[in-house]
Design a protein around this motif. Sequence first.
Motif, PDB file in Angstrom:
ATOM      1  N   SER A 120       4.652  -5.137  -2.215  1.00  0.00           N
ATOM      2  CA  SER A 120       5.648  -5.891  -2.973  1.00  0.00           C
ATOM      3  C   SER A 120       6.621  -6.546  -1.979  1.00  0.00           C
ATOM      4  O   SER A 120       6.821  -6.041  -0.870  1.00  0.00           O
ATOM      5  N   PRO A 121       7.245  -7.659  -2.322  1.00  0.00           N
ATOM      6  CA  PRO A 121       8.088  -8.372  -1.354  1.00  0.00           C
ATOM      7  C   PRO A 121       9.309  -7.581  -0.909  1.00  0.00           C
ATOM      8  O   PRO A 121       9.883  -7.863   0.143  1.00  0.00           O
ATOM      9  N   ASP A 122       9.705  -6.573  -1.658  1.00  0.00           N
ATOM     10  CA  ASP A 122      10.847  -5.761  -1.238  1.00  0.00           C
ATOM     11  C   ASP A 122      10.427  -4.576  -0.377  1.00  0.00           C
ATOM     12  O   ASP A 122      11.219  -3.667  -0.120  1.00  0.00           O
ATOM     13  N   GLY A 123       9.157  -4.576   0.077  1.00  0.00           N
ATOM     14  CA  GLY A 123       8.743  -3.618   1.088  1.00  0.00           C
ATOM     15  C   GLY A 123       7.980  -2.414   0.580  1.00  0.00           C
ATOM     16  O   GLY A 123       7.606  -1.546   1.357  1.00  0.00           O
ATOM     17  N   LEU A 124       7.749  -2.319  -0.703  1.00  0.00           N
ATOM     18  CA  LEU A 124       7.062  -1.150  -1.241  1.00  0.00           C
ATOM     19  C   LEU A 124       5.564  -1.390  -1.359  1.00  0.00           C
ATOM     20  O   LEU A 124       5.126  -2.529  -1.522  1.00  0.00           O
ATOM     21  N   VAL A 125       4.817  -0.310  -1.293  1.00  0.00           N
ATOM     22  CA  VAL A 125       3.396  -0.337  -1.628  1.00  0.00           C
ATOM     23  C   VAL A 125       3.277   0.287  -3.012  1.00  0.00           C
ATOM     24  O   VAL A 125       3.689   1.428  -3.229  1.00  0.00           O
ATOM     25  N   LEU A 126       2.749  -0.477  -3.944  1.00  0.00           N
ATOM     26  CA  LEU A 126       2.726  -0.043  -5.343  1.00  0.00           C
ATOM     27  C   LEU A 126       1.299  -0.038  -5.884  1.00  0.00           C
ATOM     28  O   LEU A 126       0.393  -0.622  -5.272  1.00  0.00           O
ATOM     29  N   ASN A 186      -4.297  10.828 -10.307  1.00  0.00           N
ATOM     30  CA  ASN A 186      -3.564  11.508 -11.367  1.00  0.00           C
ATOM     31  C   ASN A 186      -4.554  11.942 -12.458  1.00  0.00           C
ATOM     32  O   ASN A 186      -5.240  11.092 -13.032  1.00  0.00           O
ATOM     33  N   PRO A 187      -4.656  13.246 -12.720  1.00  0.00           N
ATOM     34  CA  PRO A 187      -5.666  13.701 -13.701  1.00  0.00           C
ATOM     35  C   PRO A 187      -5.360  13.231 -15.119  1.00  0.00           C
ATOM     36  O   PRO A 187      -6.254  13.205 -15.957  1.00  0.00           O
ATOM     37  N   ARG A 188      -4.135  12.871 -15.375  1.00  0.00           N
ATOM     38  CA  ARG A 188      -3.804  12.397 -16.731  1.00  0.00           C
ATOM     39  C   ARG A 188      -4.126  10.917 -16.902  1.00  0.00           C
ATOM     40  O   ARG A 188      -4.755  10.499 -17.868  1.00  0.00           O
ATOM     41  N   THR A 189      -3.706  10.075 -15.932  1.00  0.00           N
ATOM     42  CA  THR A 189      -3.898   8.625 -16.076  1.00  0.00           C
ATOM     43  C   THR A 189      -5.233   8.158 -15.517  1.00  0.00           C
ATOM     44  O   THR A 189      -5.657   7.032 -15.773  1.00  0.00           O
ATOM     45  N   LYS A 190      -5.872   9.017 -14.699  1.00  0.00           N
ATOM     46  CA  LYS A 190      -7.126   8.664 -14.013  1.00  0.00           C
ATOM     47  C   LYS A 190      -6.940   7.483 -13.072  1.00  0.00           C
ATOM     48  O   LYS A 190      -7.869   6.724 -12.808  1.00  0.00           O
ATOM     49  N   THR A 191      -5.722   7.302 -12.574  1.00  0.00           N
ATOM     50  CA  THR A 191      -5.456   6.232 -11.606  1.00  0.00           C
ATOM     51  C   THR A 191      -4.805   6.821 -10.359  1.00  0.00           C
ATOM     52  O   THR A 191      -4.325   7.963 -10.366  1.00  0.00           O
ATOM     53  N   ALA A 192      -4.771   6.004  -9.293  1.00  0.00           N
ATOM     54  CA  ALA A 192      -4.124   6.441  -8.056  1.00  0.00           C
ATOM     55  C   ALA A 192      -2.629   6.589  -8.293  1.00  0.00           C
ATOM     56  O   ALA A 192      -2.007   5.804  -9.008  1.00  0.00           O
ATOM     57  N   ASP A 193      -2.075   7.613  -7.657  1.00  0.00           N
ATOM     58  CA  ASP A 193      -0.653   7.922  -7.844  1.00  0.00           C
ATOM     59  C   ASP A 193      -0.061   8.255  -6.481  1.00  0.00           C
ATOM     60  O   ASP A 193      -0.767   8.739  -5.593  1.00  0.00           O
ATOM     61  N   LYS A 194       1.218   8.016  -6.329  1.00  0.00           N
ATOM     62  CA  LYS A 194       1.923   8.337  -5.084  1.00  0.00           C
ATOM     63  C   LYS A 194       3.395   8.001  -5.262  1.00  0.00           C
ATOM     64  O   LYS A 194       3.793   7.469  -6.315  1.00  0.00           O
ATOM     65  N   CYS A 195       4.170   8.257  -4.234  1.00  0.00           N
ATOM     66  CA  CYS A 195       5.596   7.914  -4.259  1.00  0.00           C
ATOM     67  C   CYS A 195       5.775   6.402  -4.427  1.00  0.00           C
ATOM     68  O   CYS A 195       5.122   5.603  -3.765  1.00  0.00           O
ATOM     69  N   THR A 196       6.674   6.045  -5.325  1.00  0.00           N
ATOM     70  CA  THR A 196       7.003   4.627  -5.550  1.00  0.00           C
ATOM     71  C   THR A 196       8.422   4.296  -5.068  1.00  0.00           C
ATOM     72  O   THR A 196       8.959   3.253  -5.437  1.00  0.00           O
ATOM     73  N   TRP A 197       9.013   5.236  -4.309  1.00  0.00           N
ATOM     74  CA  TRP A 197      10.444   5.130  -3.999  1.00  0.00           C
ATOM     75  C   TRP A 197      11.231   4.956  -5.300  1.00  0.00           C
ATOM     76  O   TRP A 197      12.239   4.260  -5.361  1.00  0.00           O
ATOM     77  N   CYS A 198      10.679   5.589  -6.352  1.00  0.00           N
ATOM     78  CA  CYS A 198      11.324   5.511  -7.683  1.00  0.00           C
ATOM     79  C   CYS A 198      11.694   4.068  -8.015  1.00  0.00           C
ATOM     80  O   CYS A 198      12.851   3.739  -8.275  1.00  0.00           O
TER      81      CYS A 198
END
Length: 263
Positions: free
Chosen positions: A156-162, A186-198
């Motif tokens: 993302s342009p503000d420096g995050l990987v999302l 994520n076993p619930r969403t079945k998608t990749a998950d990680k820190c998003t810097w909230c």
Amino acid sequence: MKDLSRRSFLRAAIGVTIVGATSSVISLFAPGKLKAASAATDMQPGGFPDGYDPFAHLFSYVIDLKKCIGCGSCVRACKKENDVPDEFYRTWVERYQKGRDRPVEIDSPDGGLYGFPSSTAGTEGVSKAYYVPKMCNHCAQTPCVQVCPFSATYLSPDGLVLVDGERCMGCGYCVQACPYASRFLNPRTKTADKCTWCYHRISRGLRPACVQACPTGTRMFGDVKDPYDPVRHIIDTERIGVLQPQMLTKPKCYYIGLDKEVR
Ligand code: SF4
Ligand code: SF4
Ligand code: SF4
């Protein structure tokens, strides 16, 4: 609701080899892309607040290892804020113990969620012990972005990987590609998950939950595009390090007091 059957089908269709799965990413961002991401699991419903301009910021994170007491408040706050499933972590804390006549011992019981009990190896001969909080480093050169066959993970342009939860098919390539073990499926969403810097918090002017919860000021978050930001001042003036610099991933998570044995 996510289309899990479509996801399963596509996952099977591409389940061959990670080699060749690289996409020409890095600059995936387009305003429409960020809108799409706002409806995904990384975002709060409703998208960005009015007035938030991701091009106006460049965020960074600083962890001062001299201050961490291993209390686990950050891990608990992250779990609660982001509804992280049991036995998975967006952030965790490791304990390093070393001495002249004993190998370096590293442990992280339950990710440091409940703090740290006495070491199983005892403390005899330990001359130095310290805690190392970890999470996604929001790398500028990201193997996780490069391997995603669906362009579901992006800078993302503000420096995050999302992660765009609508595009992610849960193939797990990015999980394997991350040299910091920062991602999970994520076993619930079945998608990749990680820190998003909230992201749902910082895009509204709030601090990440882990930063807010830390009682010692170990964790700091700031905008390096703001010339008066204390985090920018630390990055400009203090001796800082990053995890595994040899990986050339250019992390935006910086450490103060990083020992050479931390990996
Ligand atoms: S720490 Fe891992 S998941 Fe995070 S940006 Fe870097 S490579 Fe990707
Ligand atoms: S910034 Fe948010 S998502 Fe990342 S570790 Fe801290 S609380 Fe968790
Ligand atoms: S809350 Fe702060 S002091 Fe406690 S473990 Fe996390 S980073 Fe360390």
